[in-house]
Enzyme design. Structure first.
Site, mmCIF file in Angstrom:
data_model
loop_
_atom_site.group_PDB
_atom_site.id
_atom_site.type_symbol
_atom_site.label_atom_id
_atom_site.label_comp_id
_atom_site.label_asym_id
_atom_site.label_seq_id
_atom_site.Cartn_x
_atom_site.Cartn_y
_atom_site.Cartn_z
ATOM 1 C CD GLU A 179 28.328 7.651 -33.363
ATOM 2 O OE1 GLU A 179 28.770 8.703 -33.146
ATOM 3 O OE2 GLU A 179 27.220 7.239 -32.979
ATOM 4 C CD GLU A 371 27.622 5.314 -28.830
ATOM 5 O OE1 GLU A 371 26.854 6.301 -29.091
ATOM 6 O OE2 GLU A 371 28.826 5.194 -29.126
HETATM 7 C C1 BG6 Z 1 27.234 9.059 -30.283
HETATM 8 C C2 BG6 Z 1 28.686 8.908 -29.705
HETATM 9 O O1 BG6 Z 1 27.414 9.815 -31.337
HETATM 10 O O2 BG6 Z 1 26.320 9.453 -29.672
HETATM 11 C C3 BG6 Z 1 28.902 9.058 -28.403
HETATM 12 O O3 BG6 Z 1 29.445 7.692 -30.044
HETATM 13 C C4 BG6 Z 1 27.827 10.088 -27.855
HETATM 14 O O4 BG6 Z 1 30.151 9.563 -27.985
HETATM 15 C C5 BG6 Z 1 26.467 9.794 -27.834
HETATM 16 O O5 BG6 Z 1 27.905 10.709 -26.578
HETATM 17 C C6 BG6 Z 1 25.387 10.384 -27.628
HETATM 18 O O6 BG6 Z 1 25.438 11.806 -28.254
HETATM 19 P P1 BG6 Z 1 25.642 13.164 -27.460
HETATM 20 O O7 BG6 Z 1 25.912 14.264 -28.298
HETATM 21 O O8 BG6 Z 1 24.132 13.279 -26.731
HETATM 22 O O9 BG6 Z 1 26.569 12.704 -26.214
#
Ligand code: BG6
Length: 474
Positions: A179, A371
């Site tokens: 990201e 993701e």
């Molecule tokens: C993304 C990141 O922004 O979202 C992860 O690459 C992150 O590291 C994931 O954990 C989910 O976000 P969060 O803040 O709910 O953990």
């Protein structure tokens, strides 16, 4: 079948959110270690509050996390049981170069990742490595001010060459920076930047961004030199930007915010700065120095594929009086047509399809969704079982839309890894209670618990999804 035969189904994690063992076997201190859970987290990750050491009042979840450092065999065994074809994980730079600027690596760190990779291969799981997932040696923060300094590019090249040479023949897929566009929302987490009073923060961020672009292009070059069959990708926090209304000013605002994100992929995929960003930075007097050598490196080393995270879309307005949603680090207003998660993230499965189309239309490059997932407060029974039907519902709708993007719209997609196949520490809040996993981990927000791993309902569901190559989503 919609998805190609060898479609890469799996899950994704990041070193600092799962490994723990922050000071074992020679690992050095990293920026991510110093991000506490609780009210200090946002000031720290956004660089507004300096953090050079631990304090007594806070709990620092990355120190112990879910201790995957010692549980990786069990965890990868569970991923294999679900039928994973790929496992995306990141390398903690400070395990390999504890201070970041040493000339030779820490053998113990290399051994750890080599064992982890071998464990994946043993189960027929393709390793996908994120070289940097919000991870940066504190020594380089102190000496050079984070990614502000060009010197860091040299240290990163050394790190990249070391790991790619070591894992040659075993790892085919690398992502350079997780990201990369999150630098603008979380500059300490994304680039080791914390700001001095009166500093032009935007200037520092764009300088750091330029250095990460160079580092990413050099990493691509190094990977291809070592093994031309390696595929290197960039990674964007994605999500279509909606205008709040059809008022031209709102539409223009949405285009502007979308460009602030696509600027990153424009450089990494096309190999040069887009004119809209050059003009903007020149006008503000904050254009970083871009040498002829920089231009050549960027142009000659574009990425092989685009990877994205997708959680939500964002909505913007030209009306400065409308309040921003507090629940997201990135600027968005509330969208009345969407439901929200417990943490206020707006759920938009069709927006996923729109996002995939927008990106494919813009670049015509293969895409890997690295993701996607739902952060929720799971309650486990005495056996550690969680009936997470809500997670299944979320993923089902998203995968359906991803399928439509491939089957109906023709997007070239070759993999999908859900975020956090095993519960881990949240990046934005530092909580364990914001869970994403198919596997429950007995651990609370302050590191208390047995760390026992148990299968949730979604574990069995995802196994079926993978076994049917995305055809059986019931
Ligand atoms: C993304 C990141 O922004 O979202 C992860 O690459 C992150 O590291 C994931 O954990 C989910 O976000 P969060 O803040 O709910 O953990």
């Amino acid at each position: 079948m919609t998805f190609r035969k060898n479609f890469l189904w799996g899950g994704a994690t990041a070193a600092n959110q799962c490994e723990g063992a922050f000071d074992l076997d020679g690992r050095g201190l990293a920026n991510v270690d110093l991000c506490p859970v609780g009210e200090d987290r946002v000031p720290v990750i956004t660089g507004q509050k300096e953090a050079y050491d631990f304090d007594d009042k806070n709990f620092y979840p990355a120190k112990t996390a879910i201790d995957m450092y010692h549980h990786y065999k069990e965890d990868i065994g569970l991923f294999a049981e679900m039928g994973f074809k790929v496992y995306r994980f990141s390398i903690a730079w400070t395990r390999i170069f504890p201070k970041g600027d040493e000339l030779s690596p820490n053998e113990k760190g290399l051994e750890f990742y080599e064992n982890l990779i071998d464990e994946c291969l043993k189960h027929g799981i393709e390793p996908l490595i994120t070289i940097t997932h919000f991870d940066f040696p504190m020594n380089l923060c102190e000496k050079y001010g984070g990614w502000r300094s060009r010197k860091v590019v040299g240290f990163y090249k050394n790190f990249v060459r070391t790991i790619i040479e070591r894992f040659k023949g075993k790892v085919k897929y690398y992502l350079t920076f997780n990201e990369i566009n999150m630098i603008l929302a979380a500059p300490f987490m994304g680039a080791g930047l914390s700001f001095k009073d009166g500093e032009n923060q935007e200037e520092a961020m764009y300088q750091a961004i330029h250095n990460e672009f160079l580092a990413s292009a050099y990493a691509t070059k190094i990977a291809h030199e070592i093994d031309p069959t390696i595929k290197v990708g960039c990674m964007l926090n994605s999500g279509v930007i909606y205008p709040a209304t059809c008022k031209p000013e709102d539409v223009f605002e949405a285009q502007k915010v979308a460009r602030d994100n696509y600027f990153f992929t424009d450089v990494q995929v096309r190999g040069y700065y887009p004119t809209y960003k050059l003009r903007e930075l020149e006008k503000k007097g904050i254009l970083p120095e871009i040498t002829d050598e920089d231009k050549k490196i960027l142009r000659e080393n574009t990425v092989d594929f685009i990877s994205i995270s997708y959680y939500t879309t964002k909505t913007v307005t030209s009306d400065k009086k409308v309040a921003l949603s507090k629940s997201n680090l990135q600027k968005t207003i509330d969208n009345p047509y969407l439901q929200r998660t417990e943490w206020g993230w707006q759920v938009d499965a069709l927006g996923f399809r729109t996002t995939l189309n927008e990106i494919y239309d813009r670049y015509q490059k293969p895409i890997f969704v690295v993701e996607n997932g739902l952060g929720a407060r799971d309650v486990a029974d005495e056996n550690g079982y969680v009936d997470d039907a809500y997670r299944i519902a979320y993923l089902r709708e998203h995968i359906k839309n991803m399928k439509d993007a491939v089957e109906i719209d023709g997007v070239d997609l070759f993999g999908y890894t859900t975020w956090g196949p095993i519960d881990l520490v949240s990046a934005s809040t530092g909580q364990m209670s914001k869970r994403y996993g198919f596997i429950y981990v007995d651990c609370d927000d302050f590191g208390k618990g047995s760390l026992r791993r148990t299968r949730k309902k979604s574990f069995y569901w995802y196994k079926k999804v993978i076994a049917s190559n995305g055809e059986d989503l019931d």
